[in-house]
Scaffold this motif. Sequence first.
Motif, PDB file in Angstrom:
ATOM      1  N   PHE A   1      16.283 -29.768  11.422  1.00 38.32           N
ATOM      2  CA  PHE A   1      15.078 -30.043  10.649  1.00 38.32           C
ATOM      3  C   PHE A   1      13.867 -29.597  11.459  1.00 38.32           C
ATOM      4  N   ALA A   2      12.925 -28.988  10.746  1.00 35.77           N
ATOM      5  CA  ALA A   2      11.908 -28.177  11.407  1.00 35.77           C
ATOM      6  C   ALA A   2      10.955 -28.969  12.300  1.00 35.77           C
ATOM      7  N   ASP A   3      10.504 -30.118  11.835  1.00 36.34           N
ATOM      8  CA  ASP A   3       9.372 -30.739  12.520  1.00 36.34           C
ATOM      9  C   ASP A   3       9.768 -31.878  13.452  1.00 36.34           C
ATOM     10  N   GLY A   4      10.886 -31.762  14.142  1.00 35.37           N
ATOM     11  CA  GLY A   4      11.233 -32.780  15.125  1.00 35.37           C
ATOM     12  C   GLY A   4      10.364 -32.666  16.364  1.00 35.37           C
ATOM     13  N   TYR A   5      10.295 -33.764  17.109  1.00 38.88           N
ATOM     14  CA  TYR A   5       9.564 -33.742  18.378  1.00 38.88           C
ATOM     15  C   TYR A   5      10.531 -33.404  19.502  1.00 38.88           C
ATOM     16  N   PRO A   6      10.079 -32.638  20.498  1.00 37.01           N
ATOM     17  CA  PRO A   6      10.985 -32.406  21.627  1.00 37.01           C
ATOM     18  C   PRO A   6      11.236 -33.718  22.368  1.00 37.01           C
ATOM     19  N   SER A   7      12.486 -33.946  22.752  1.00 39.62           N
ATOM     20  CA  SER A   7      12.806 -35.155  23.499  1.00 39.62           C
ATOM     21  C   SER A   7      12.387 -34.950  24.946  1.00 39.62           C
ATOM     22  N   ASP A   8      11.556 -35.854  25.474  1.00 39.39           N
ATOM     23  CA  ASP A   8      11.081 -35.721  26.858  1.00 39.39           C
ATOM     24  C   ASP A   8      12.209 -35.952  27.850  1.00 39.39           C
ATOM     25  N   GLU A   9      13.006 -36.938  27.511  1.00 38.31           N
ATOM     26  CA  GLU A   9      14.084 -37.308  28.412  1.00 38.31           C
ATOM     27  C   GLU A   9      15.175 -36.258  28.334  1.00 38.31           C
ATOM     28  N   LYS A  10      15.705 -35.809  29.462  1.00 42.29           N
ATOM     29  CA  LYS A  10      16.665 -34.708  29.421  1.00 42.29           C
ATOM     30  C   LYS A  10      18.097 -35.164  29.192  1.00 42.29           C
ATOM     31  N   TRP A  11      18.410 -36.406  29.476  1.00 45.39           N
ATOM     32  CA  TRP A  11      19.721 -36.981  29.153  1.00 45.39           C
ATOM     33  C   TRP A  11      20.888 -36.159  29.689  1.00 45.39           C
ATOM     34  N   HIS A  12      20.680 -35.366  30.695  1.00 44.50           N
ATOM     35  CA  HIS A  12      21.762 -34.548  31.259  1.00 44.50           C
ATOM     36  C   HIS A  12      22.445 -33.715  30.188  1.00 44.50           C
ATOM     37  N   GLY A  13      21.679 -33.133  29.326  1.00 39.63           N
ATOM     38  CA  GLY A  13      22.235 -32.251  28.292  1.00 39.63           C
ATOM     39  C   GLY A  13      22.209 -32.910  26.927  1.00 39.63           C
ATOM     40  N   TYR A  14      22.071 -32.071  25.889  1.00 38.22           N
ATOM     41  CA  TYR A  14      21.970 -32.582  24.521  1.00 38.22           C
ATOM     42  C   TYR A  14      23.232 -32.300  23.731  1.00 38.22           C
ATOM     43  N   ILE A  15      23.387 -33.070  22.668  1.00 43.29           N
ATOM     44  CA  ILE A  15      24.451 -32.831  21.697  1.00 43.29           C
ATOM     45  C   ILE A  15      23.830 -32.038  20.551  1.00 43.29           C
ATOM     46  N   ASN A  16      24.505 -30.961  20.160  1.00 44.04           N
ATOM     47  CA  ASN A  16      24.015 -30.177  19.036  1.00 44.04           C
ATOM     48  C   ASN A  16      24.357 -30.884  17.733  1.00 44.04           C
ATOM     49  N   ASN A  17      23.449 -30.784  16.743  1.00 41.76           N
ATOM     50  CA  ASN A  17      23.690 -31.450  15.463  1.00 41.76           C
ATOM     51  C   ASN A  17      24.973 -30.999  14.789  1.00 41.76           C
TER      52      ASN A  17
END
Length: 456
Positions: free
Chosen positions: A35-51
């Motif tokens: 979804f287009a208008d999400g905010y970038p997550s500041d916390e890096k969480w040691h890597g993200y999960i893709n939707n």
Amino acid sequence: EKRFYIPHITDIFDGAVAIPSTFCLKSRTPVNEDFADGYPSDEKWHGYINNSDRVLLKVIYYSSPTSAGAECIDPDCTWVEQWVHRAGPREKIYFKPETVNAAIVTCGGLCPGLNDVIRQIVITLEIYGVKNIVGIPFGYRGFSEEIAEMPLSRKVVQNIHLSGGSLLGVSRGGPSVAEIVDSMEKRGINMLFVLGGNGTHAGANAIHNECRKRRMKVAIVGVPKTIDNDILHMDKTFGFDTAVEESQRAINSAYIEAHSAYRGIGIVKLMGRSSGFITMQASLASGQIDICLIPEVPFHLHGPHGVLSHLKYLLEKKGSAVVCVAEGAGQNFLEKTNATDASGNIVFGDIGVHIQQETKKYFKATGNPADVKYIDPTYMIRACRANASDGILCTVLGQNAVHGAFAGYSGITVGICNTHYVYLPIPEVVSYPRVVDPNSRMWHRCLTSTGQPDFV
Ligand code: ATP
Ligand code: MG
């Protein structure tokens, strides 16, 4: 290939129709992806999960319909891959942390690990930068005005996992869904974490739908709390492991009592309204059970092939016997009262007491009485603190609940499927309880361990 559709807050605002409860073909790209208008997550969480990361729901391919468990396969015998969304932090988040007003509520009965989940939700929210976190006391009842909400922070929850129960308290019954959503609107809650069983989740889904109807930008995320382990698709739910472990103390006491008495019989009743998972696993783990009775497998007490005549055989053969029965088993022997609790659940008759009485009567009538001891450890088990493995499960579920809410998903619950953590749409997991398959390998292992015959 089929995949669960995970409802997202933006659905209603993009004009999309909510289709939360069915499998979704991959070709129909869910609107929540990228979804287009999400905010970038500041916390890096040691890597993200893709939707679009996903976990395979069913890992066994049955090569023939005669394989044990193969009746679960698609009736057309076509192999259908079912996928679920992988849980975890997203790179783009839907909420700005400073705008979040989060609330946590725990409903139903107690279960080991509730405090662990509450604690982890609060800690993870704080890591995201959320300042406003409250606990709603005593379940959904806490949404009525008289009860003040409880401010939560890392400081408040730091050590709550060291004891059992729920910091927030629990209850059954309470205000209507409309009243709950009114109260949420008034308090400005835009993230609600709901810890509870099937009833609580039915409520959470109704709250989610009501929020959509009112076009409120609210994330409702459940964490399944059922000591019975009766949630569909999930490997296990938190508290179950602790319950099985704690049951060993009751079973062992029953064994010692039975073994030390002249013609001793021990009876232990364990939790499990419609599912015998605790009773089956606890019996298997103990190796001390001669008769294991669960709701999924009908049995007779009387008659030549009944439980009582097998007990007679056991007393003659080895001098003592131990029975483990699930609370929901043999309800057909008990008088129906139509009594319900505050949530509308039918109040069960006590099958443990019934078996105890029938056993005493039966042996008295044979002229050779038995020494029958009955143990019901239910409340001692439910109030325990979580063991180490449940502690870890609770921690991951709590974190993922927060990640799911921040991603903007709503009407979802978190769980573990095939050893991976996932998000599932609530209706998919609470439509009916998961039960022990009487044809499963595990139930047959249990029968092998007790040595009991079929009581029919
Ligand atoms: P447990 O496993 O301990 O029974 P539970 O979540 O099933 O947990 P319930 O007492 O059945 O416990 O329900 C908890 C809460 O959910 C209650 O406050 C009840 O009013 C509410 N609830 C139950 N079913 C529904 C429903 N269908 N719609 C809305 N709310 C519900
Ligand atoms: Mg319930």
